[in-house]
Design a protein around this motif. Sequence first.
Motif, short mmCIF file in Angstrom:
data_model
loop_
_atom_site.label_atom_id
_atom_site.label_comp_id
_atom_site.label_asym_id
_atom_site.label_seq_id
_atom_site.Cartn_x
_atom_site.Cartn_y
_atom_site.Cartn_z
N GLU A 1 -8.06 -10.94 4.36
CA GLU A 1 -7.40 -9.52 4.46
C GLU A 1 -6.29 -9.84 5.74
O GLU A 1 -6.52 -10.58 5.76
CB GLU A 1 -8.58 -8.91 5.11
N GLU B 1 -9.55 -3.50 0.26
CA GLU B 1 -8.71 -3.46 1.33
C GLU B 1 -7.90 -4.65 0.64
O GLU B 1 -8.14 -6.02 0.85
CB GLU B 1 -9.22 -4.12 3.13
N GLU C 1 0.67 -1.15 0.26
CA GLU C 1 -0.33 -0.25 -0.25
C GLU C 1 0.61 1.53 0.62
O GLU C 1 0.23 2.37 -0.72
CB GLU C 1 -0.97 0.53 1.08
#
Length: 359
Positions: free
Chosen positions: A198, A183, A169
Amino acid sequence: MKRIERLLKKMSDEKLPAMYVSNPKNVRYLCGFTGEDSCLLLTESTVFFITDGRYVEQAREELSDLIQIVCWSQSLMAETAEIIRKHSIQEVGFEGSHLSYSDGELFKSLVQVNTRIADGWVEEFRAVKDEDEIRSTIEAVKIVDRTFMHILNFIRPGLSEKQVATEMEYFMKQIGSERTSFETIVASGIRSSYPHGEASDKIIELGDMVILDFGATFGGYASDITRTVAVGEPHPRLKEIYDLVLEGQLAGLNAIRHGMKSKELDSIIRSPFKRENMNEHFNHGAGHSIGLDIHEAPFISYRSDHEFVENTIMTVEPGLYLPGIGGVRIEDDVLVGKEKSQVLTKSPKKDLIVLPFYK
Ligand SMILES: [Mn+2]
């Protein structure tokens, strides 16, 4: 204004004199406004943009002069109702699926004229991308491709899934992503058999399969990619299913084109899994459209008669999951073409990537 004119035309065809657009992605799509908490009210004579004090300046900057900006005094809906009253509008359409039940009821009681649910009208326009939208999506795709190459050199046994996701990210943001489009999924070892695991605190171990499913956003438009890699030698069954998933995925990418039915594509993707009696291990949808939202209509489904149209951008993302062992998913973004479609994501997938770690 082209998109607004198109909606006005649709309203006139449907004999709807006014329409209240409250889905923020639809507001953005129609008028270019990138903020929040604002709505459009389209009428035959005037297009109103209703917002609050925080966004007036931004709206002046982003909106066409042809749109009338209104700053509400009581509430967004009360202001809308006031405009409807002032202009003696007899009926108004609204996006029922984007309002809660109580907001829908409140809307109806405030406007005190006939209402009509006009769900999916703007979404239908959004399903076919114009040049600018395609360009933005390609930028978002380049970010995920570069991030995959970067993360291959970062993953190693001993790191947690969350550490890997955080690095992905951070890297995406550094190279131009506005935000992740959803996510980030990093699912390793047994967790790779959870289709939507996740990133957790689980530590990546030698022999783990790792599913990386992630997306960037550029100019508001999402990309979405999945690759599965092995950290050291994986379970032999997982090597087999990797090839099978890839076979189904490539069949889908080669087949998809303008005019093809969604259920037809679904069955092409699934056919290698059926042949090997593995179809029950593919337990989620085979793909969806991407755009301002990460999951948009149309979807790839055995139930859907939708026919794909040129310049829709779809994901094709089959996966197989073996409980207690692990899973594989491979996903690419594809621009639907008349004769042939164009796969936008370029990250390698031809052979399972086994990262060289040894005991
Ligand atoms: Mn996806």
